[in-house]
Design a protein around this motif. Structure first.
Motif, PDB file in Angstrom:
ATOM      1  N   LEU A 189      16.234  36.118 -20.415  1.00 31.05           N
ATOM      2  CA  LEU A 189      15.216  36.593 -20.993  1.00 31.05           C
ATOM      3  C   LEU A 189      14.044  35.474 -21.524  1.00 31.05           C
ATOM      4  N   ALA A 190      14.667  34.464 -21.935  1.00 29.57           N
ATOM      5  CA  ALA A 190      13.670  33.413 -22.047  1.00 29.57           C
ATOM      6  C   ALA A 190      12.696  33.123 -20.969  1.00 29.57           C
ATOM      7  N   ILE A 191      13.344  33.130 -19.753  1.00 28.34           N
ATOM      8  CA  ILE A 191      12.680  32.467 -18.422  1.00 28.34           C
ATOM      9  C   ILE A 191      11.840  33.829 -17.934  1.00 28.34           C
ATOM     10  N   ASN A 192      12.335  35.059 -18.039  1.00 27.69           N
ATOM     11  CA  ASN A 192      11.291  36.242 -17.659  1.00 27.69           C
ATOM     12  C   ASN A 192      10.348  36.067 -18.518  1.00 27.69           C
ATOM     13  N   ALA A 193      10.463  35.702 -19.789  1.00 29.50           N
ATOM     14  CA  ALA A 193       9.357  36.048 -21.033  1.00 29.50           C
ATOM     15  C   ALA A 193       8.262  34.717 -21.033  1.00 29.50           C
ATOM     16  N   GLY A 194       8.834  33.676 -20.305  1.00 29.81           N
ATOM     17  CA  GLY A 194       8.292  32.458 -20.389  1.00 29.81           C
ATOM     18  C   GLY A 194       8.316  31.691 -21.635  1.00 29.81           C
ATOM     19  N   ASP A 195       9.342  31.737 -22.419  1.00 23.35           N
ATOM     20  CA  ASP A 195       9.607  31.500 -23.954  1.00 23.35           C
ATOM     21  C   ASP A 195      10.257  29.936 -23.937  1.00 23.35           C
ATOM     22  N   LYS A 196       9.119  29.058 -23.659  1.00 21.98           N
ATOM     23  CA  LYS A 196       9.411  27.733 -23.809  1.00 21.98           C
ATOM     24  C   LYS A 196      10.106  27.219 -24.883  1.00 21.98           C
ATOM     25  N   GLY A 197       9.921  27.765 -26.025  1.00 25.84           N
ATOM     26  CA  GLY A 197      10.692  27.380 -27.396  1.00 25.84           C
ATOM     27  C   GLY A 197      12.081  27.424 -27.235  1.00 25.84           C
ATOM     28  N   SER A 198      12.565  28.635 -26.524  1.00 29.81           N
ATOM     29  CA  SER A 198      14.145  28.661 -26.399  1.00 29.81           C
ATOM     30  C   SER A 198      14.730  27.382 -25.832  1.00 29.81           C
ATOM     31  N   LEU A 199      13.965  26.865 -24.690  1.00 31.73           N
ATOM     32  CA  LEU A 199      14.499  25.847 -24.031  1.00 31.73           C
ATOM     33  C   LEU A 199      14.411  24.524 -24.705  1.00 31.73           C
ATOM     34  N   THR A 200      13.200  24.298 -25.429  1.00 32.37           N
ATOM     35  CA  THR A 200      13.136  23.014 -26.001  1.00 32.37           C
ATOM     36  C   THR A 200      14.044  22.847 -27.316  1.00 32.37           C
ATOM     37  N   ARG A 201      14.671  23.904 -27.592  1.00 31.30           N
ATOM     38  CA  ARG A 201      15.735  23.747 -28.538  1.00 31.30           C
ATOM     39  C   ARG A 201      16.994  23.023 -28.067  1.00 31.30           C
ATOM     40  N   ALA A 202      17.041  23.037 -26.822  1.00 28.38           N
ATOM     41  CA  ALA A 202      18.362  22.112 -26.360  1.00 28.38           C
ATOM     42  C   ALA A 202      17.970  20.480 -26.473  1.00 28.38           C
ATOM     43  N   ALA A 203      18.987  19.718 -26.654  1.00 29.57           N
ATOM     44  CA  ALA A 203      18.701  18.511 -26.733  1.00 29.57           C
ATOM     45  C   ALA A 203      18.422  17.799 -25.344  1.00 29.57           C
ATOM     46  N   GLY A 204      17.233  17.079 -25.412  1.00 29.50           N
ATOM     47  CA  GLY A 204      16.849  16.338 -23.948  1.00 29.50           C
ATOM     48  C   GLY A 204      16.081  17.262 -23.159  1.00 29.50           C
ATOM     49  N   VAL A 205      15.516  18.460 -23.784  1.00 25.24           N
ATOM     50  CA  VAL A 205      14.549  19.113 -22.912  1.00 25.24           C
ATOM     51  C   VAL A 205      13.259  19.089 -23.781  1.00 25.24           C
ATOM     52  N   GLY A 206      12.224  18.433 -23.329  1.00 25.91           N
ATOM     53  CA  GLY A 206      10.776  18.488 -23.964  1.00 25.91           C
ATOM     54  C   GLY A 206      10.035  19.356 -23.416  1.00 25.91           C
ATOM     55  N   PRO A 207       8.742  19.621 -23.853  1.00 26.34           N
ATOM     56  CA  PRO A 207       7.844  20.660 -23.406  1.00 26.34           C
ATOM     57  C   PRO A 207       7.538  20.528 -21.993  1.00 26.34           C
ATOM     58  N   ARG A 208       7.358  19.535 -21.115  1.00 29.71           N
ATOM     59  CA  ARG A 208       7.086  19.308 -19.825  1.00 29.71           C
ATOM     60  C   ARG A 208       8.110  19.810 -19.074  1.00 29.71           C
ATOM     61  N   LEU A 209       9.568  19.491 -19.507  1.00 24.42           N
ATOM     62  CA  LEU A 209      10.773  19.957 -18.688  1.00 24.42           C
ATOM     63  C   LEU A 209      11.048  21.376 -18.770  1.00 24.42           C
ATOM     64  N   ALA A 210      10.585  21.803 -20.074  1.00 23.38           N
ATOM     65  CA  ALA A 210      10.787  23.166 -19.943  1.00 23.38           C
ATOM     66  C   ALA A 210       9.908  24.113 -19.153  1.00 23.38           C
ATOM     67  N   ASP A 211       8.627  23.402 -19.016  1.00 23.17           N
ATOM     68  CA  ASP A 211       7.474  24.102 -18.231  1.00 23.17           C
ATOM     69  C   ASP A 211       8.085  24.125 -16.938  1.00 23.17           C
ATOM     70  N   ARG A 212       8.810  22.978 -16.461  1.00 23.60           N
ATOM     71  CA  ARG A 212       9.279  22.921 -14.918  1.00 23.60           C
ATOM     72  C   ARG A 212      10.452  23.830 -14.731  1.00 23.60           C
ATOM     73  N   ILE A 213      11.237  23.996 -15.745  1.00 23.83           N
ATOM     74  CA  ILE A 213      12.392  24.847 -15.494  1.00 23.83           C
ATOM     75  C   ILE A 213      11.785  26.620 -15.516  1.00 23.83           C
TER      76      ILE A 213
END
Length: 200
Positions: free
Chosen positions: A100-124
């Motif tokens: 759901l997060a990837i389909n929705a472009g929900d960067k916030g769900s990814l950056t909750r994980a340790a080691g994931v910053g905004p730039r890496l979330a955008d790349r994912i």
């Protein structure tokens, strides 16, 4: 190559556990989700394994479900996402939430994980957006919130819920259910019913 271990769960600590197979204790790294699903030691468990061989080590990564293992494999194809970061993402998001997060472009769900910053979330998001249809629960059937053409109750309700602090990945399944059960719902009704469900 080890693909599965069945044995006694000997110890669970931090981000790993020990699985005792006929007297040999295998150290298995896993997400908090998988570790929480394991029975209490010394019970027998079956753990799906992804083996990663490096020059200096052989590492075993364990998963309670094939869905989680498949997502681990997909996440580690993204540059900058190693095994540890992939496990952190899977600890913060279930496979369904990731989809759901990837389909929705929900960067916030990814950056909750340790080691994931905004730039890496955008790349994912950019690298996996076109690949998730093949993932468990994908099938191209999940609509991407925020990409609906034209003004709609759906879009406006999602924006309103986001403004109230709800992540799109958590609000979208609730809202879609509300709209399916109340076909001609007004914006106000859609928001109120969604909030009632989300507050549980």
């Amino acid at each position: 190559m080890i693909g599965q271990l069945t044995g006694l769960v000997g110890q669970i600590e931090g981000e790993r556990c020990i699985v005792d197979v006929n007297g040999v204790g295998y150290v298995v790294s896993a997400s908090t989700r998988t570790l929480a699903a394991l029975p209490q030691p010394p019970s027998v468990a079956r753990v799906l394994i992804e083996t990663i061989v490096r020059e200096d080590a052989i590492q075993l990564f364990g998963f309670a479900t094939t869905d989680e293992r498949d997502w681990f494999r997909l996440l580690t194809t993204v540059q900058g996402v190693g095994a540890k970061v992939a496990l952190a993402i899977l600890s913060a998001n279930s496979p369904g939430e990731l989809l759901l997060a990837i389909n929705a472009g929900d960067k916030g769900s990814l950056t909750r994980a340790a080691g994931v910053g905004p730039r890496l979330a955008d790349r994912i998001l950019s690298e996996l957006r076109n690949k998730v249809a093949k993932m468990p629960g994908g099938g191209g059937t999940v609509s991407a919130p925020g990409v609906v053409s034209g003004p709609s109750v759906e879009n406006d309700a999602l924006l309103a819920l986001a403004g109230l602090g709800f992540r799109r990945a958590e609000a979208w399944p609730v809202l879609s259910k509300v709209l399916a059960e109340n076909e001609n719902a007004t914006l106000d009704l859609a928001i109120r019913l969604s909030l009632k469900d989300l507050a549980r």
